[in-house]
Design an enzyme around this catalytic site. Structure first.
Site, PDB file in Angstrom:
ATOM      1  CG  HIS A  67       3.089  91.642 -31.841  1.00 57.73           C
ATOM      2  ND1 HIS A  67       3.737  90.461 -32.132  1.00 57.73           N
ATOM      3  CD2 HIS A  67       3.084  91.743 -30.489  1.00 57.73           C
ATOM      4  CE1 HIS A  67       4.099  89.869 -31.014  1.00 57.73           C
ATOM      5  NE2 HIS A  67       3.729  90.636 -29.993  1.00 57.73           N
ATOM      6  CG  LEU A  68       4.550  99.336 -32.432  1.00 58.25           C
ATOM      7  CD1 LEU A  68       5.986  99.072 -32.006  1.00 58.25           C
ATOM      8  CD2 LEU A  68       4.511 100.351 -33.574  1.00 58.25           C
ATOM      9  CG  HIS A  69       2.526  95.098 -27.264  1.00 58.80           C
ATOM     10  ND1 HIS A  69       1.584  94.283 -26.682  1.00 58.80           N
ATOM     11  CD2 HIS A  69       3.522  94.270 -27.675  1.00 58.80           C
ATOM     12  CE1 HIS A  69       1.986  93.020 -26.730  1.00 58.80           C
ATOM     13  NE2 HIS A  69       3.163  92.986 -27.329  1.00 58.80           N
ATOM     14  CG  ASN A 126       7.599  92.431 -25.811  1.00 57.43           C
ATOM     15  OD1 ASN A 126       8.268  93.249 -25.192  1.00 57.43           O
ATOM     16  ND2 ASN A 126       6.346  92.151 -25.475  1.00 57.43           N
ATOM     17  N   GLY A 170       9.970  88.562 -23.907  1.00 57.19           N
ATOM     18  CA  GLY A 170       8.554  88.258 -23.701  1.00 57.19           C
ATOM     19  C   GLY A 170       7.770  88.085 -24.976  1.00 57.19           C
ATOM     20  CD  GLN A 171       8.640  88.011 -31.163  1.00 59.71           C
ATOM     21  OE1 GLN A 171       9.858  88.166 -31.090  1.00 59.71           O
ATOM     22  NE2 GLN A 171       7.981  88.034 -32.301  1.00 59.71           N
ATOM     23  CG  ASP A 197      -3.011  92.142 -26.342  1.00 60.54           C
ATOM     24  OD1 ASP A 197      -1.854  92.155 -26.789  1.00 60.54           O
ATOM     25  OD2 ASP A 197      -3.428  91.247 -25.560  1.00 60.54           O
ATOM     26  CB  ILE A 198      -6.747  88.291 -26.821  1.00 61.58           C
ATOM     27  CG1 ILE A 198      -7.981  87.437 -26.599  1.00 61.58           C
ATOM     28  CG2 ILE A 198      -5.503  87.626 -26.238  1.00 61.58           C
ATOM     29  CD1 ILE A 198      -7.945  86.110 -27.339  1.00 61.58           C
TER      30      ILE A 198
HETATM   31  P1  DGP Z   1       4.022  89.435 -27.174  1.00 63.16           P
HETATM   32  O1  DGP Z   1       4.113  88.906 -25.783  1.00 63.16           O
HETATM   33  O2  DGP Z   1       4.804  90.719 -27.351  1.00 63.16           O
HETATM   34  O3  DGP Z   1       4.371  88.404 -28.223  1.00 63.16           O
HETATM   35  O4  DGP Z   1       2.512  89.826 -27.373  1.00 63.16           O
HETATM   36  C1  DGP Z   1       1.557  88.986 -27.918  1.00 63.16           C
HETATM   37  C2  DGP Z   1       0.231  89.591 -27.598  1.00 63.16           C
HETATM   38  O5  DGP Z   1      -0.721  89.036 -28.475  1.00 63.16           O
HETATM   39  C3  DGP Z   1      -0.270  89.316 -26.190  1.00 63.16           C
HETATM   40  O6  DGP Z   1      -0.394  90.557 -25.504  1.00 63.16           O
HETATM   41  C4  DGP Z   1      -1.615  88.654 -26.371  1.00 63.16           C
HETATM   42  C5  DGP Z   1      -1.950  88.916 -27.808  1.00 63.16           C
HETATM   43  N1  DGP Z   1      -2.662  87.853 -28.470  1.00 63.16           N
HETATM   44  C6  DGP Z   1      -2.276  86.554 -28.571  1.00 63.16           C
HETATM   45  N2  DGP Z   1      -3.177  85.846 -29.279  1.00 63.16           N
HETATM   46  C7  DGP Z   1      -4.139  86.724 -29.652  1.00 63.16           C
HETATM   47  C8  DGP Z   1      -5.333  86.596 -30.424  1.00 63.16           C
HETATM   48  O7  DGP Z   1      -5.698  85.531 -30.908  1.00 63.16           O
HETATM   49  N3  DGP Z   1      -6.078  87.722 -30.596  1.00 63.16           N
HETATM   50  C9  DGP Z   1      -5.696  88.927 -30.080  1.00 63.16           C
HETATM   51  N4  DGP Z   1      -6.492  89.965 -30.308  1.00 63.16           N
HETATM   52  N5  DGP Z   1      -4.573  89.096 -29.361  1.00 63.16           N
HETATM   53  C10 DGP Z   1      -3.806  87.987 -29.148  1.00 63.16           C
END
Ligand code: DGP
Length: 115
Positions: free
Chosen positions: A101-103, A88, A94-95, A31-32
């Protein structure tokens, strides 16, 4: 693939670094904006906007997301201490990225209930 989906671009290898794991069905990457020492996202390569759009035909794919997360957790040394999986769905949950995507979160003690 959805052309305007950032996670589709990551799954296709068009952006982002090397994935933590990838096969023909799923991709996992860091995650970024990590919320724990280990924060990995596991996604289907197929574009599915959210769990609300998943269909009966996605049953095996959704199961694979869980099993892939468990294997990555084991690889990262998290199986014994524990980890949390979060999916989410929708704005109030919070999506922010509308590609399922599964965190996978681990490496610290988690609070309950989640915020
Ligand atoms: P959610 O809030 O559940 O939709 O989580 C989205 C997640 O995606 C958030 O934790 C940040 C991550 N994210 C968003 N854009 C990028 C990206 O370009 N690269 C990566 N690695 N993660 C990203």
């Amino acid at each position: 693939m959805s052309n305007d989906c950032i996670f589709c671009k990551i799954a296709a290898g068009e952006i982002g670094g090397p994935p933590v794991y990838q096969d023909e069905e799923v991709t996992a990457f860091r995650d970024i904006n990590p919320q724990a020492p280990h924060h990995i996202l596991v996604i289907p390569n197929e574009h599915i906007s959210s769990l609300n759009e998943a269909a009966d035909g996605h049953q095996a794919l959704l199961g694979k997301l869980l099993l892939t997360a468990a294997k990555i957790a084991a690889d990262q040394g998290l199986a014994e201490t524990g980890y949390r999986l979060v999916l989410n769905t929708g704005p109030q949950a919070g999506q922010t990225v509308f590609h399922i995507h599964l965190h996978l979160l681990g490496g610290r003690r988690m609070a309950w209930p989640p915020g």
